[in-house]
Design an enzyme around this catalytic site. Structure first.
Site, PDB file in Angstrom:
ATOM      1  N   GLU A   1       0.729  -1.107  -0.230  1.00 14.37           N
ATOM      2  CA  GLU A   1      -0.132   0.136  -0.037  1.00 14.37           C
ATOM      3  C   GLU A   1       0.876   1.267  -0.064  1.00 14.37           C
ATOM      4  OE1 GLU A   1      -2.556  -0.326   3.315  1.00 14.37           O
ATOM      5  OE2 GLU A   1      -3.224  -2.334   2.481  1.00 14.37           O
TER       6      GLU A   1
ATOM      7  N   GLU B   1      -6.437 -10.554  -1.240  1.00 16.75           N
ATOM      8  CA  GLU B   1      -7.114 -10.404   0.071  1.00 16.75           C
ATOM      9  C   GLU B   1      -8.562 -10.313  -0.551  1.00 16.75           C
ATOM     10  OE1 GLU B   1      -5.676  -7.066   2.486  1.00 16.75           O
ATOM     11  OE2 GLU B   1      -3.553  -7.534   1.716  1.00 16.75           O
TER      12      GLU B   1
END
Length: 370
Positions: A150, A255
């Protein structure tokens, strides 16, 4: 034999479920993110479900910096050791998550005793020690690492974090270099959410090009795929996978979950720091998921897996973020205490109609043309 939900969520019958790992064998690895209750066996039903259906695992938290390296002079490998041993006992492709992230990062990593930022050299040395120690401990056992997690804002620019602000843009290159030195055989990944959004996808493509041009041993991009019933479109998912494959990279779906609850915040961010105030309207299915939403979730998963199967030549693994609905982070994000239903198995570890949708997508993609 498992007690399994059939098309009506309140009805159930005894049946033998097909194994997901068998359904997707030869296409890509299929997996789940585990918490300690599963890999230690405290959640025995969840552990059995994982061993039956999945051939790859990721850790939800035990390899994040705050847990595995909580103090400058102290590592805690006991939970991570149990996680890796579980995967090895079950013949799984074991993933490490995550080495460099702005969240769940102890302040001591980037601040001195007075709370001031440490120097570039100090932070680089701490990064290198952490990566060398953690990756080195599991060299040859953890097969792939989310090296940087991220690093991008929603507009595709680099996120301001201690890593960027103290070290500079080359912190990404350094992180991958340190990981490769610690285990030259491990696959190395960049992982992020909302890459289906055009601006962020463009930023990620540009970032990957810079990393590759710098000689970074980047194996794959991880699309977190925290999705909704109506976002992203299947066309956007298809084009996002294609954009990274065009760079010569592999793609991981890392995810995966599908949020069926009303949105509590604007946009598609999956930033763990986001919080929203609880209201009754944001928790509409506390007593159970209506049939219509069960069907919509099943259709959504079937559509997504049809796209994944289309791209199976470049996708290495698809990992769900959690094992059963009761384990999902979405029960507490961005609103605490909601009853969420984002996965293939319900709170009693019974397969939902969404499970059947995934199996249909696998079998349809393999069916001979007529």
């Amino acid at each position: 034999m498992v007690f399994t939900a059939c098309a009506h969520p309140r009805a159930a019958q005894l049946r033998v479920e097909p194994s997901l790992r068998d359904e997707f064998r030869g296409a890509f690895h299929i997996g789940a993110a585990l918490n300690p209750s599963q890999f230690t066996g405290r959640d025995s039903a969840g552990a059995r479900l994982v061993a039956r259906h999945y051939d790859t695992i990721s850790p939800e938290n035990v390899l994040k910096w705050a847990l595995v390296h909580p103090a400058l002079d102290r590592y805690d490998f006991a939970p991570a050791d149990q996680y890796v041993a579980f995967g090895e006992r079950n013949g799984m492709f074991v993933v490490g998550h995550t080495l460099v992230w702005h969240s769940q990062l102890p302040r001591w990593v980037h601040q001195d005793a007075n709370g001031a930022p440490v120097s570039r050299d100090t932070l680089l040395a701490r990064m290198r020690d952490h990566i060398t120690t953690v990756v080195g401990r599991y060299r040859g056992r953890i097969k792939g690492w989310d090296v940087v997690n991220e690093a991008l804002n929603e507009d595709g620019s680099l996120r301001h974090s201690p890593w960027l602000d103290i070290i500079g843009e080359d912190y990404l290159v350094k992180a991958f270099q340190f990981a490769h030195e610690a285990d030259p055989s491990a696959e190395l990944y960049y992982n992020d959410y909302s890459l289906e959004n055009p601006a962020k996808r463009a930023g990620a493509v540009a970032l990957c090009k810079r990393l590759l041009a710098a000689g970074v041993p980047l194996t794959a991009v991880g699309l977190q795929a925290h999705q909704k019933l109506d976002w992203p479109t299947l066309a956007a998912e298809d084009s996002t996978i294609g954009a990274f494959a065009a760079l010569g990279l592999r793609v991981n779906i890392t995810e995966l979950d599908v949020d069926v609850l009303p949105p509590a915040v604007r946009g598609q961010s999956a930033d763990v720091a986001t919080r929203a105030t609880a209201t009754a309207a944001q928790n509409p299915y506390a007593a159970g998921l209506p049939d219509s939403v069960q069907r919509a979730l099943a259709a959504r998963y079937e559509g997504l897996f049809s796209v994944f199967m289309k791209h199976r030549a470049v996708i290495d693994r698809v990992t769900f973020w959690g094992v059963a609905d009761g384990d999902s982070w979405l029960n507490n994000w961005p609103v605490r205490g909601r009853t969420s239903y984002p996965l293939l198995f319900d709170r009693q570890h019974r397969a939902k109609p969404a499970f059947d949708g995934v199996v249909r997508a696998a079998r349809t993609a393999r069916a001979p043309a007529t």
